[in-house]
Design an enzyme around this catalytic site. Sequence first.
Site: not given
Ligand SMILES: O=C([O-])C(=O)C[C@H](O)[C@@H](O)C(=O)[O-]
Ligand SMILES: [Mg+2]
Length: 418
Positions: A25, A145, A218-219, A316-318, A345, A398
Amino acid sequence: MKIRDVVLTPVAFADAPLLNVMGVHEPFALRSVVQVACDDGVVGLGESYGDAAFLGEVRKVLPELAGHDIFDLPGLKRIIARTLAGTVLTDEHGLIGGFSIRKTIASVYSLFEVACLDAQGQFLGRPVADLLGGKAREAVDFSAYLFYKYGAHLDAEADSWGEILTPEALVGSAQRMVDEYGFRSIKLKGGVFAPEQEIEGIRALAEAFPGHPLRIDPNAAWTPETSIRVAAELDGVLEYLEDPTPGIEGMARVAREASMPLATNMCVVNFGDLEPAFRARAIGVLLSDHHFWGGMRDTQALSVACESFGVGLSMHSNSHLGISLAAMVHVAAATPHLTYACDTHWPWKTADVIEPGVLNFAGGAVAVPDRPGLGITLDQDALARAHEDYVRCGLTKRDDVTYMRRYTPGFEPNTARW
Ligand SMILES: O=C([O-])C(=O)C[C@H](O)[C@@H](O)C(=O)[O-]
Ligand SMILES: [Mg+2]
């Protein structure tokens, strides 16, 4: 209750050097804040993404909204669909799946839907949760998180979390979050190190926090084979395994072997994805997110679809601010099937644009505000400061990858790497 004026304010707020599959980030996270002023003085609030491409689409809609009735949400969606006319936004950081015309409309609509619901609630003197059918729960549970992270941004002093790269440091960060917020479940953002190292992290958390449900995300950094192996090693340890591998087909392959449910916010990201995912039995839990699933009411529709097919619902969150948290709390409270602790977050940020005191964590949960609308108040001075930060930071999207290359020249995103 007609819309008189709409003000869109791009904002930025300090973010920590949190690691993920795409990199790290940047020092600031971007968001947008919308104020929908109605002709009797009520102002509804919304919050969403702040990258230039999203702002560009939102700006196209602004001139079309004056005179629109805030209770006419289908009409609002028609205006947005007509105005955006086939645009497809792309999300370059790639962590919330592919984009489509439908998802673009859903994302832009969501920003205004939340603001209209906030205004409706203020007009009627009822909380947004009541407008969504009423509270199924008084407070909404969130999970801690956790991220691996660097100790400091480039050329900056260490932040209060310090470096988190080892199992011991992970446990330390979890302890701080549990102490400060009372979280009762824990999620680890993975895809940063080789799976063996991240398994070690999860085991350390399991030992330190017995009884806390654990998740790792792990996306999609792993192949199906690696995901099956990790699932076997973490049998009995994980509540769910989030996006271990890319795509519905790959997830379905893993789901056939894994003992725990698989969850996603990457391979099922709009209503068209439900049928193939459910048919393939690719997921056991879906992470909703009103910001891209078409707002709060469509999140509830999504919930009904998931419940009908025996799929659980999480959230989910950003990186986000208080307006989004308020919306997340209201919609989660009014969605009975949303029984998993939601992501947030929240602990990683140090400033906000709303007045403090309404959204408080106790036992890892936030009580639903019982005031009209979203129940929060915009702090205009804080908004102005956050806008100044937006202008000053110079970021327009981003880009975790490019920033990571300044720490590690030649870095390539870890997608499907292991
Ligand atoms: O659950 C997820 O995939 C996320 O929270 C995506 C986000 O973009 C998270 O990976 C981040 O904030 O780096
Ligand atoms: Mg996710």
